[in-house]
Motif scaffolding. Structure first.
Motif, PDB file in Angstrom:
ATOM      1  N   ILE A 292       0.841  -1.201   0.000  1.00  0.00           N
ATOM      2  CA  ILE A 292       0.000   0.000   0.000  1.00  0.00           C
ATOM      3  C   ILE A 292       0.875   1.251   0.000  1.00  0.00           C
ATOM      4  O   ILE A 292       0.633   2.208  -0.753  1.00  0.00           O
ATOM      5  CB  ILE A 292      -0.950  -0.002   1.217  1.00  0.00           C
ATOM      6  CG1 ILE A 292      -1.958  -1.139   1.097  1.00  0.00           C
ATOM      7  CG2 ILE A 292      -1.673   1.344   1.339  1.00  0.00           C
ATOM      8  CD1 ILE A 292      -2.839  -1.315   2.330  1.00  0.00           C
ATOM      9  N   PHE A 293       1.906   1.243   0.855  1.00  0.00           N
ATOM     10  CA  PHE A 293       2.854   2.352   0.935  1.00  0.00           C
ATOM     11  C   PHE A 293       3.526   2.581  -0.417  1.00  0.00           C
ATOM     12  O   PHE A 293       3.641   3.718  -0.899  1.00  0.00           O
ATOM     13  CB  PHE A 293       3.895   2.035   2.008  1.00  0.00           C
ATOM     14  CG  PHE A 293       5.060   2.988   2.055  1.00  0.00           C
ATOM     15  CD1 PHE A 293       4.956   4.206   2.697  1.00  0.00           C
ATOM     16  CD2 PHE A 293       6.274   2.645   1.471  1.00  0.00           C
ATOM     17  CE1 PHE A 293       6.040   5.082   2.747  1.00  0.00           C
ATOM     18  CE2 PHE A 293       7.350   3.506   1.516  1.00  0.00           C
ATOM     19  CZ  PHE A 293       7.239   4.730   2.155  1.00  0.00           C
ATOM     20  N   TYR A 294       3.949   1.501  -1.066  1.00  0.00           N
ATOM     21  CA  TYR A 294       4.623   1.604  -2.363  1.00  0.00           C
ATOM     22  C   TYR A 294       3.664   2.149  -3.420  1.00  0.00           C
ATOM     23  O   TYR A 294       4.034   3.006  -4.240  1.00  0.00           O
ATOM     24  CB  TYR A 294       5.152   0.235  -2.768  1.00  0.00           C
ATOM     25  CG  TYR A 294       5.889   0.246  -4.089  1.00  0.00           C
ATOM     26  CD1 TYR A 294       7.194   0.723  -4.175  1.00  0.00           C
ATOM     27  CD2 TYR A 294       5.275  -0.212  -5.258  1.00  0.00           C
ATOM     28  CE1 TYR A 294       7.870   0.748  -5.386  1.00  0.00           C
ATOM     29  CE2 TYR A 294       5.943  -0.193  -6.467  1.00  0.00           C
ATOM     30  CZ  TYR A 294       7.243   0.283  -6.523  1.00  0.00           C
ATOM     31  OH  TYR A 294       7.904   0.300  -7.727  1.00  0.00           O
ATOM     32  N   LEU A 295       2.417   1.680  -3.414  1.00  0.00           N
ATOM     33  CA  LEU A 295       1.426   2.129  -4.394  1.00  0.00           C
ATOM     34  C   LEU A 295       1.141   3.618  -4.237  1.00  0.00           C
ATOM     35  O   LEU A 295       1.037   4.353  -5.238  1.00  0.00           O
ATOM     36  CB  LEU A 295       0.137   1.320  -4.234  1.00  0.00           C
ATOM     37  CG  LEU A 295      -1.007   1.663  -5.199  1.00  0.00           C
ATOM     38  CD1 LEU A 295      -0.581   1.433  -6.643  1.00  0.00           C
ATOM     39  CD2 LEU A 295      -2.258   0.847  -4.868  1.00  0.00           C
ATOM     40  N   ILE A 296       1.029   4.072  -3.005  1.00  0.00           N
ATOM     41  CA  ILE A 296       0.775   5.493  -2.744  1.00  0.00           C
ATOM     42  C   ILE A 296       1.897   6.342  -3.327  1.00  0.00           C
ATOM     43  O   ILE A 296       1.670   7.398  -3.932  1.00  0.00           O
ATOM     44  CB  ILE A 296       0.614   5.754  -1.228  1.00  0.00           C
ATOM     45  CG1 ILE A 296      -0.683   5.128  -0.725  1.00  0.00           C
ATOM     46  CG2 ILE A 296       0.636   7.251  -0.929  1.00  0.00           C
ATOM     47  CD1 ILE A 296      -0.847   5.182   0.784  1.00  0.00           C
ATOM     48  N   ASN A 297       3.129   5.887  -3.160  1.00  0.00           N
ATOM     49  CA  ASN A 297       4.277   6.640  -3.665  1.00  0.00           C
ATOM     50  C   ASN A 297       4.349   6.627  -5.186  1.00  0.00           C
ATOM     51  O   ASN A 297       4.768   7.612  -5.793  1.00  0.00           O
ATOM     52  CB  ASN A 297       5.569   6.086  -3.063  1.00  0.00           C
ATOM     53  CG  ASN A 297       5.846   6.638  -1.682  1.00  0.00           C
ATOM     54  OD1 ASN A 297       6.375   7.722  -1.528  1.00  0.00           O
ATOM     55  ND2 ASN A 297       5.434   5.889  -0.671  1.00  0.00           N
TER      56      ASN A 297
ATOM     57  N   THR B  67       1.794   9.153  -6.224  1.00  0.00           N
ATOM     58  CA  THR B  67       2.292  10.498  -5.924  1.00  0.00           C
ATOM     59  C   THR B  67       3.308  10.949  -6.960  1.00  0.00           C
ATOM     60  O   THR B  67       3.267  12.093  -7.453  1.00  0.00           O
ATOM     61  CB  THR B  67       2.936  10.523  -4.517  1.00  0.00           C
ATOM     62  OG1 THR B  67       1.960  10.159  -3.555  1.00  0.00           O
ATOM     63  CG2 THR B  67       3.478  11.908  -4.207  1.00  0.00           C
ATOM     64  N   LYS B  68       4.228  10.062  -7.293  1.00  0.00           N
ATOM     65  CA  LYS B  68       5.262  10.402  -8.281  1.00  0.00           C
ATOM     66  C   LYS B  68       4.645  10.686  -9.649  1.00  0.00           C
ATOM     67  O   LYS B  68       5.025  11.646 -10.339  1.00  0.00           O
ATOM     68  CB  LYS B  68       6.264   9.250  -8.393  1.00  0.00           C
ATOM     69  CG  LYS B  68       7.418   9.554  -9.324  1.00  0.00           C
ATOM     70  CD  LYS B  68       8.407   8.390  -9.362  1.00  0.00           C
ATOM     71  CE  LYS B  68       9.555   8.692 -10.316  1.00  0.00           C
ATOM     72  NZ  LYS B  68      10.526   7.564 -10.382  1.00  0.00           N
ATOM     73  N   LEU B  69       3.682   9.879 -10.056  1.00  0.00           N
ATOM     74  CA  LEU B  69       3.022  10.069 -11.349  1.00  0.00           C
ATOM     75  C   LEU B  69       2.235  11.371 -11.373  1.00  0.00           C
ATOM     76  O   LEU B  69       2.272  12.120 -12.366  1.00  0.00           O
ATOM     77  CB  LEU B  69       2.101   8.882 -11.634  1.00  0.00           C
ATOM     78  CG  LEU B  69       1.352   8.900 -12.976  1.00  0.00           C
ATOM     79  CD1 LEU B  69       2.342   8.909 -14.136  1.00  0.00           C
ATOM     80  CD2 LEU B  69       0.414   7.701 -13.087  1.00  0.00           C
TER      81      LEU B  69
ATOM     82  N   PHE C  92       1.814  17.145  -2.409  1.00  0.00           N
ATOM     83  CA  PHE C  92       2.036  15.702  -2.335  1.00  0.00           C
ATOM     84  C   PHE C  92       3.530  15.426  -2.520  1.00  0.00           C
ATOM     85  O   PHE C  92       4.012  15.313  -3.644  1.00  0.00           O
ATOM     86  CB  PHE C  92       1.229  14.963  -3.398  1.00  0.00           C
ATOM     87  CG  PHE C  92      -0.243  15.237  -3.329  1.00  0.00           C
ATOM     88  CD1 PHE C  92      -1.022  14.685  -2.335  1.00  0.00           C
ATOM     89  CD2 PHE C  92      -0.850  16.076  -4.259  1.00  0.00           C
ATOM     90  CE1 PHE C  92      -2.374  14.947  -2.259  1.00  0.00           C
ATOM     91  CE2 PHE C  92      -2.202  16.342  -4.206  1.00  0.00           C
ATOM     92  CZ  PHE C  92      -2.973  15.775  -3.199  1.00  0.00           C
ATOM     93  N   GLU C  93       4.233  15.342  -1.412  1.00  0.00           N
ATOM     94  CA  GLU C  93       5.676  15.123  -1.477  1.00  0.00           C
ATOM     95  C   GLU C  93       5.982  13.634  -1.442  1.00  0.00           C
ATOM     96  O   GLU C  93       5.363  12.869  -0.685  1.00  0.00           O
ATOM     97  CB  GLU C  93       6.364  15.808  -0.292  1.00  0.00           C
ATOM     98  CG  GLU C  93       7.877  15.742  -0.359  1.00  0.00           C
ATOM     99  CD  GLU C  93       8.531  16.456   0.810  1.00  0.00           C
ATOM    100  OE1 GLU C  93       9.769  16.490   0.870  1.00  0.00           O
ATOM    101  OE2 GLU C  93       7.776  16.982   1.661  1.00  0.00           O
ATOM    102  N   GLN C  94       6.920  13.219  -2.272  1.00  0.00           N
ATOM    103  CA  GLN C  94       7.330  11.826  -2.299  1.00  0.00           C
ATOM    104  C   GLN C  94       7.982  11.443  -0.969  1.00  0.00           C
ATOM    105  O   GLN C  94       8.711  12.233  -0.374  1.00  0.00           O
ATOM    106  CB  GLN C  94       8.320  11.596  -3.444  1.00  0.00           C
ATOM    107  CG  GLN C  94       8.625  10.132  -3.708  1.00  0.00           C
ATOM    108  CD  GLN C  94       9.574   9.969  -4.884  1.00  0.00           C
ATOM    109  OE1 GLN C  94      10.273  10.903  -5.266  1.00  0.00           O
ATOM    110  NE2 GLN C  94       9.595   8.793  -5.471  1.00  0.00           N
ATOM    111  N   GLN C  95       7.683  10.224  -0.494  1.00  0.00           N
ATOM    112  CA  GLN C  95       8.258   9.770   0.766  1.00  0.00           C
ATOM    113  C   GLN C  95       9.784   9.784   0.697  1.00  0.00           C
ATOM    114  O   GLN C  95      10.386   9.395  -0.301  1.00  0.00           O
ATOM    115  CB  GLN C  95       7.771   8.354   1.089  1.00  0.00           C
ATOM    116  CG  GLN C  95       6.306   8.279   1.486  1.00  0.00           C
ATOM    117  CD  GLN C  95       6.050   8.920   2.834  1.00  0.00           C
ATOM    118  OE1 GLN C  95       6.914   8.925   3.703  1.00  0.00           O
ATOM    119  NE2 GLN C  95       4.858   9.465   3.013  1.00  0.00           N
ATOM    120  N   ALA C  96      10.416  10.221   1.793  1.00  0.00           N
ATOM    121  CA  ALA C  96      11.875  10.391   1.820  1.00  0.00           C
ATOM    122  C   ALA C  96      12.605   9.084   1.542  1.00  0.00           C
ATOM    123  O   ALA C  96      13.599   9.060   0.806  1.00  0.00           O
ATOM    124  CB  ALA C  96      12.298  10.953   3.173  1.00  0.00           C
TER     125      ALA C  96
END
Length: 358
Positions: free
Chosen positions: A66-71, A74-76, A88-92
């Motif tokens: 889920i965490f990976y999908l959200i990122n 967000t990136k797209l 919407f900032e990409q996870q660090a």
């Protein structure tokens, strides 16, 4: 006389880890430094998801996906609509791993090799996943993979960066606390560093690997600091792969085991006859203590990959510090000490010492 907040000490490891000089010590706005800080701002143990997965570890893979999908989303979104980046900032952690992807790809294509941790792992890696042996459930002990995958290389370098960011600086902070509390230990340590520096005239008496490796009392001092104040105790967790029995205690397959490092490090049967709550570096001269009695870096084949690097950092920094300054106790040293659990480490809230120029 000047006053210094010891917990602010941080040492950049990116150059030694993967050959990039990020200049973290001098540039407080460095993007790598900012991203790593953001990772440590989140205490997973106190978050609802962290508590939930602690109760039901089987759900960790689900939350990871889920965490990976959200990122990915967000990136797209940020790519299609750049104006959304401020919302919407990409996870660090994801950002850092992506940078490592680029670095590994660049280094793999470059015929000129560097001498660093990343190159050593790349030399032992393969892009062919089929070349990495699958460990069969019934034959885990006899089959050993001979090659790393590039994913394993990437994750190991990522962990090397994170593990050394907070833990080394915290250990140095504890060291200054001990030196301020025990001036006799500080003088003994300073005498040893001065003796070794005077006997090595090269490089303007600057400490290097060969010099600090031979400092016996420095080694005993750091070992005792880490015995009394272990840092990353959560990293010692291990999962039992088969039903077993240890000293009459049955351990079921799949059980997660976390040794109580504090109880082990303060066991009078292991660390006596001196008082285990007293700072006595000489106790580490004992040669035949149980191998599992000392666990600041874990034990066995899965101990800390950066152990030698971290110890060398601490020795060099302490040598340079004691060469120039005397560390003095302040009136607020004890009142602000207050050890607390921060994210995955055990650290003091604040350590205030005075540095007097020699």
């Amino acid at each position: 006389m000047e006053e210094s907040h010891a917990s602010d000490i941080n040492i950049s490891q990116s150059k030694c880890a993967f050959g990039i000089d990020t200049n973290m010590q001098n540039d407080l706005e460095n993007i790598y430094l900012k991203k790593i800080e953001k990772i440590f701002e989140i205490d997973l143990n106190k978050s609802p998801i962290g508590k939930f997965t602690a109760l039901l570890p089987e759900l960790k893979p689900l939350f990871f996906h889920i965490f990976y999908l959200i990122n990915v989303v967000t990136k797209l979104t940020n790519k299609l609509f750049p104006s959304t980046r401020k919302y919407f900032e990409q996870q660090a952690a994801v950002w850092l791993i992506e940078q490592l992807d680029k670095i590994i790809e660049m280094r793999s294509e470059n015929s000129k090799k560097r001498l660093d941790l990343l190159q050593l792992m790349l030399d032992a890696a393969t892009q062919n996943k089929a070349a990495t042996l699958d460990l069969q459930q019934n034959d885990r002990e006899s089959i050993v993979p001979k090659k790393l995958t590039y994913t394993e290389v990437k994750i190991n370098v990522f962990l090397f960066m994170l593990a050394g960011y907070e833990t080394t600086s915290t250990s140095l902070a504890y060291s200054t606390y001990i030196l301020a509390q025990h001036p006799e230990v500080q003088e003994k340590l300073r005498s040893e560093t001065q003796r070794y520096l005077e006997n090595n005239e090269k490089d303007g008496n600057q400490p290097d690997y060969d010099i600090v490796s031979n400092m016996e009392y420095m080694d005993l001092f750091i070992k005792e600091v880490l015995r009394m104040y272990p840092i990353g105790i959560a990293a010692t967790n291990r999962q039992c792969e088969k039903d077993t029995e240890v000293c009459g205690h049955k351990i079921a397959k799949g059980c997660i085991i976390q040794p109580d490092v504090y109880s082990i490090h303060y066991d009078s049967d292991l660390w006596g006859p001196e008082d285990v709550y007293s700072f006595v570096p000489e106790r580490h001269l004992v040669k035949h203590r149980h191998p599992m009695a000392y666990m600041p870096f874990g034990c066995g084949p899965r101990n800390c990959v950066g152990m030698r690097f971290a110890l060398m950092e601490m020795k060099i920094l302490l040598t340079k510090l004691l060469k120039e300054y005397k560390i003095i106790k302040t009136t607020t040293l004890e009142s602000n000490f207050n050890i607390e659990e921060i994210a995955s480490i055990i650290a003091p809230k604040e350590i205030w010492v005075k540095l007097e120029k020699l």
